[in-house]
Design a protein around this motif. Structure first.
Motif, PDB file in Angstrom:
ATOM      1  N   LEU A 126      -8.568  -5.978  -3.699  1.00 14.85           N
ATOM      2  CA  LEU A 126      -7.543  -5.639  -2.676  1.00 14.85           C
ATOM      3  C   LEU A 126      -6.229  -5.986  -3.156  1.00 14.85           C
ATOM      4  O   LEU A 126      -5.182  -5.093  -3.115  1.00 14.85           O
ATOM      5  CB  LEU A 126      -7.689  -6.506  -1.637  1.00 14.85           C
ATOM      6  CG  LEU A 126      -9.085  -5.993  -0.689  1.00 14.85           C
ATOM      7  CD1 LEU A 126      -9.285  -6.719   0.562  1.00 14.85           C
ATOM      8  CD2 LEU A 126      -9.008  -4.525  -0.424  1.00 14.85           C
ATOM      9  N   LEU A 127      -5.918  -7.029  -3.800  1.00 13.47           N
ATOM     10  CA  LEU A 127      -4.566  -7.459  -4.370  1.00 13.47           C
ATOM     11  C   LEU A 127      -4.216  -6.434  -5.653  1.00 13.47           C
ATOM     12  O   LEU A 127      -3.148  -6.116  -5.655  1.00 13.47           O
ATOM     13  CB  LEU A 127      -4.677  -8.905  -4.896  1.00 13.47           C
ATOM     14  CG  LEU A 127      -4.664 -10.131  -3.955  1.00 13.47           C
ATOM     15  CD1 LEU A 127      -4.865 -11.287  -4.336  1.00 13.47           C
ATOM     16  CD2 LEU A 127      -3.477 -10.020  -3.037  1.00 13.47           C
ATOM     17  N   THR A 128      -5.287  -6.139  -6.459  1.00 12.46           N
ATOM     18  CA  THR A 128      -4.946  -5.342  -7.378  1.00 12.46           C
ATOM     19  C   THR A 128      -4.713  -3.810  -7.006  1.00 12.46           C
ATOM     20  O   THR A 128      -3.605  -3.243  -7.404  1.00 12.46           O
ATOM     21  CB  THR A 128      -6.291  -5.052  -8.436  1.00 12.46           C
ATOM     22  OG1 THR A 128      -6.473  -6.307  -8.866  1.00 12.46           O
ATOM     23  CG2 THR A 128      -5.805  -3.865  -9.593  1.00 12.46           C
ATOM     24  N   SER A 129      -5.232  -3.450  -5.835  1.00  7.50           N
ATOM     25  CA  SER A 129      -5.039  -2.029  -5.114  1.00  7.50           C
ATOM     26  C   SER A 129      -3.561  -2.074  -4.723  1.00  7.50           C
ATOM     27  O   SER A 129      -2.836  -1.252  -4.674  1.00  7.50           O
ATOM     28  CB  SER A 129      -5.822  -1.874  -4.224  1.00  7.50           C
ATOM     29  OG  SER A 129      -7.219  -1.537  -4.690  1.00  7.50           O
ATOM     30  N   VAL A 130      -3.071  -3.117  -3.948  1.00  7.24           N
ATOM     31  CA  VAL A 130      -1.804  -3.121  -3.486  1.00  7.24           C
ATOM     32  C   VAL A 130      -0.617  -3.192  -4.501  1.00  7.24           C
ATOM     33  O   VAL A 130       0.366  -2.567  -4.146  1.00  7.24           O
ATOM     34  CB  VAL A 130      -1.501  -4.488  -2.557  1.00  7.24           C
ATOM     35  CG1 VAL A 130      -0.057  -4.543  -2.275  1.00  7.24           C
ATOM     36  CG2 VAL A 130      -2.544  -4.759  -1.319  1.00  7.24           C
ATOM     37  N   VAL A 131      -0.986  -3.604  -5.763  1.00  8.65           N
ATOM     38  CA  VAL A 131       0.269  -3.467  -6.900  1.00  8.65           C
ATOM     39  C   VAL A 131      -0.017  -2.371  -7.416  1.00  8.65           C
ATOM     40  O   VAL A 131       0.981  -1.636  -7.650  1.00  8.65           O
ATOM     41  CB  VAL A 131      -0.060  -4.730  -7.507  1.00  8.65           C
ATOM     42  CG1 VAL A 131       1.262  -4.774  -8.643  1.00  8.65           C
ATOM     43  CG2 VAL A 131       0.167  -6.110  -6.785  1.00  8.65           C
ATOM     44  N   THR A 132      -1.041  -2.192  -8.163  1.00  6.68           N
ATOM     45  CA  THR A 132      -0.864  -1.035  -9.335  1.00  6.68           C
ATOM     46  C   THR A 132      -1.335   0.482  -8.564  1.00  6.68           C
ATOM     47  O   THR A 132      -0.797   1.367  -9.170  1.00  6.68           O
ATOM     48  CB  THR A 132      -2.074  -1.291 -10.326  1.00  6.68           C
ATOM     49  OG1 THR A 132      -3.238  -1.460  -9.708  1.00  6.68           O
ATOM     50  CG2 THR A 132      -1.955  -2.766 -10.951  1.00  6.68           C
ATOM     51  N   GLY A 133      -2.152   0.280  -7.680  1.00 10.67           N
ATOM     52  CA  GLY A 133      -2.280   1.639  -6.846  1.00 10.67           C
ATOM     53  C   GLY A 133      -1.137   2.130  -6.326  1.00 10.67           C
ATOM     54  O   GLY A 133      -1.023   3.306  -5.806  1.00 10.67           O
ATOM     55  N   ASP A 134       0.048   1.290  -6.207  1.00 13.12           N
ATOM     56  CA  ASP A 134       1.248   1.992  -5.409  1.00 13.12           C
ATOM     57  C   ASP A 134       2.574   1.974  -6.461  1.00 13.12           C
ATOM     58  O   ASP A 134       3.383   2.487  -5.906  1.00 13.12           O
ATOM     59  CB  ASP A 134       1.626   1.036  -4.311  1.00 13.12           C
ATOM     60  CG  ASP A 134       2.639   1.641  -3.522  1.00 13.12           C
ATOM     61  OD1 ASP A 134       2.169   2.749  -2.913  1.00 13.12           O
ATOM     62  OD2 ASP A 134       3.501   1.223  -3.067  1.00 13.12           O
ATOM     63  N   VAL A 135       2.372   1.319  -7.642  1.00 10.75           N
ATOM     64  CA  VAL A 135       3.522   1.421  -8.573  1.00 10.75           C
ATOM     65  C   VAL A 135       4.339   2.654  -8.857  1.00 10.75           C
ATOM     66  O   VAL A 135       5.464   2.678  -8.984  1.00 10.75           O
ATOM     67  CB  VAL A 135       2.845   0.422  -9.827  1.00 10.75           C
ATOM     68  CG1 VAL A 135       2.163   1.136 -10.718  1.00 10.75           C
ATOM     69  CG2 VAL A 135       4.486   0.178 -10.393  1.00 10.75           C
ATOM     70  N   PHE A 136       3.316   3.728  -8.975  1.00 11.18           N
ATOM     71  CA  PHE A 136       3.910   4.976  -9.247  1.00 11.18           C
ATOM     72  C   PHE A 136       4.081   5.926  -8.195  1.00 11.18           C
ATOM     73  O   PHE A 136       5.142   6.688  -8.054  1.00 11.18           O
ATOM     74  CB  PHE A 136       3.166   5.762 -10.493  1.00 11.18           C
ATOM     75  CG  PHE A 136       3.103   5.083 -11.830  1.00 11.18           C
ATOM     76  CD1 PHE A 136       3.988   5.179 -12.532  1.00 11.18           C
ATOM     77  CD2 PHE A 136       2.195   4.089 -12.215  1.00 11.18           C
ATOM     78  CE1 PHE A 136       4.146   4.663 -13.958  1.00 11.18           C
ATOM     79  CE2 PHE A 136       2.053   3.523 -13.555  1.00 11.18           C
ATOM     80  CZ  PHE A 136       3.143   3.799 -14.396  1.00 11.18           C
TER      81      PHE A 136
END
Length: 477
Positions: free
Chosen positions: A116-126
């Motif tokens: 979940l933490l990975t989704s919040v960061v990398t899933g939204d960076v672009f």
């Protein structure tokens, strides 16, 4: 009056005039190129800018704060309760040592928190740039899509490392302060000194960075390929959930080890003696390959993107061809490679492995119980513990996962001719972990507590965890 003939003379010489114009144009292009190079921002400056952008978001700040505070409070609170999460790995030892809490937190983090933490960061960076419509401003300022991709990826990685470091350090501090720096009982029953337990706990947290990076690469790929779609934000969590469900299925060993999610549980092998490094190393290598491939595919899609289209909403068919198919091919390739490289077949859970694991854990824990009761010390070699296990009351083949395993453990005490025996009911999961529940005699494993000279204490033989190594390790010479 003399200027006019000169100008007329130049006008009458088109070759000379064209040469001078060409030289002027070349000079202007060189000046423009120098200005472009001079104005191109370095990766370090773009990285700092992207990191500040991420950290300035309120949700990222709250998550960083939660990762550095919540685990300590959780571990300290659970360690003080009368009931423990005994259904989780190392949960039954949270009253005995402060190093059990970080491992309980690690199991939770690998299943839920880190995806979940990975989704919040990398899933939204672009995707955030697509929603805000700020790509043109960023490209004009940086003048290099490649530098933008590298900077955003490194900034995302930095935040994820801060999450993992916070979870590990906070849970360790909370456990040690609440319970103490005591020895830890390993998965095969042997006792780890506090210093050894500390090293292995932090090493286990370091090992889960590899599958976290794999999910981060998938998040970058989803954020680039899906644009404004919320699926890019959810992709790492959905992929992690699908892999966890696959780990619960009765898959062959090669298919199980070929998924990055196995590295989230392969750290169990660090807490056996000898350590089960084979599955852990395979899981780390597979995870890193996934991370590199997914990040490379995301970079390829990003560099091929048309930034002049303000209505861009994902790569469409290109995302499937360039993003999905290579990952599917990687799964097939890793399954084939692992199948050839490892000697184990089927589920990897065979009768002989279960019997050895149960007998080894029982022998170590019997010594621990002997020390609790103040009896004469005994060694594993003197006990000569062995186990006879069957599955389904002998009606089915003794292999594979299931809660219908039954083992009878026998041992010998020095100076006695009659062997002791104890019965255990086993619940073996598909990843090789098992829980052995004592079924008598009551003097050995029949009660949760044992009466010691200093008061009642948890009975280590009442119920214990163990681990079956899925890969067959050749015996030492």
């Amino acid at each position: 009056m003399t200027v006019t003939p000169v100008n007329n003379e130049l006008a009458e010489q088109p070759g000379l005039q064209g040469a001078q114009e060409a030289q002027g144009a070349q000079g202007l292009r060189r000046l423009d190129d120098r200005a472009t190079v001079a104005s191109r921002v370095s990766v370090v400056r773009v990285y700092r800018f992207e990191l500040v952008k991420l950290v300035s978001q309120w949700r990222i700040r709250l998550l960083v704060l939660a990762c550095w505070l919540a685990p300590a409070l959780f571990v300290a609170a659970v360690s003080r309760q009368s009931t423990l999460p005994s259904d989780t790995l190392f949960g039954r030892w949270m009253h005995a040592t402060g190093w059990a809490g970080p491992l309980v937190m690690l199991g939770f983090a690998g299943t839920w928190a880190l995806p979940l933490l990975t989704s919040v960061v990398t899933g939204d960076v672009f995707a955030s740039e697509d929603r805000l419509g700020t790509w043109r401003h960023l490209l004009v300022a940086v003048r290099s899509p490649r530098r933008i991709f590298v900077a955003k990826s490194l900034a995302s990685l930095t935040v994820i490392l801060a999450f993992v470091a916070g979870l590990a350090c906070s849970s360790a501090v909370g456990g040690v302060l609440a319970v103490g720096n005591q020895p830890l009982v390993g998965l095969d029953g042997h006792l780890l000194a506090p210093s050894d337990a500390a090293v292995k706990v932090f090493l286990a947290w370091a090992c889960v960075l590899a599958p976290t990076l794999a999910l981060a690469g998938i998040g970058l790929l989803g954020s680039v390929a899906l644009g404004r779609s919320p699926m890019g934000l959810l992709l790492p969590a959905l992929v992690a959930l699908a892999m966890q469900l696959a780990q619960m299925l009765p898959l062959p060993v090669s298919a199980r080890l070929a998924l990055p999610s196995y590295a989230f549980i392969a750290w169990n092998g660090l807490f056996t003696s000898p350590t089960q490094l084979g599955p852990l190393l395979i899981g780390i290598v597979v995870s890193l390959v996934w991370a590199v491939l997914a990040t490379a595919l995301a970079c390829l899609l990003f560099l091929r993107r048309d930034f002049t289209n303000p209505a861009y909403d994902g790569s469409g068919r290109r995302a499937v061809v360039t993003g999905l198919l290579p990952l599917v091919g990687l799964v097939a390739l890793t399954v084939a490679v692992v199948a050839v490289a490892t000697p184990s077949v089927g589920s990897g859970i065979q009768q002989g492995k279960v019997e050895r694991s149960v007998a080894t854990a029982f022998a170590h824990l019997y010594r621990l119980q002997t020390e609790q009761l103040g009896r004469p010390s005994v060694t594993e070699a003197q006990l000569r513990a062995s186990a006879a296990c069957n599955k389904g009351a002998g009606q089915v083949a003794a292999e594979g996962a299931g809660n219908d395993w039954r083992c009878v453990v026998s041992w010998h005490l020095p100076g006695t001719t009659v062997a002791g025996s104890a019965v255990y009911q086993l619940d073996v999961t598909a990843d090789g972990r098992f829980v052995a529940d004592g079924d008598g005699p009551k003097e050995v494993n029949g009660y949760f507590l044992v009466r010691t000279p200093i008061g009642d204490a948890p009975n280590p033989l009442w119920q214990f965890d163990g681990n079956v190594e899925l890969i067959t390790t050749p015996p030492p010479n």
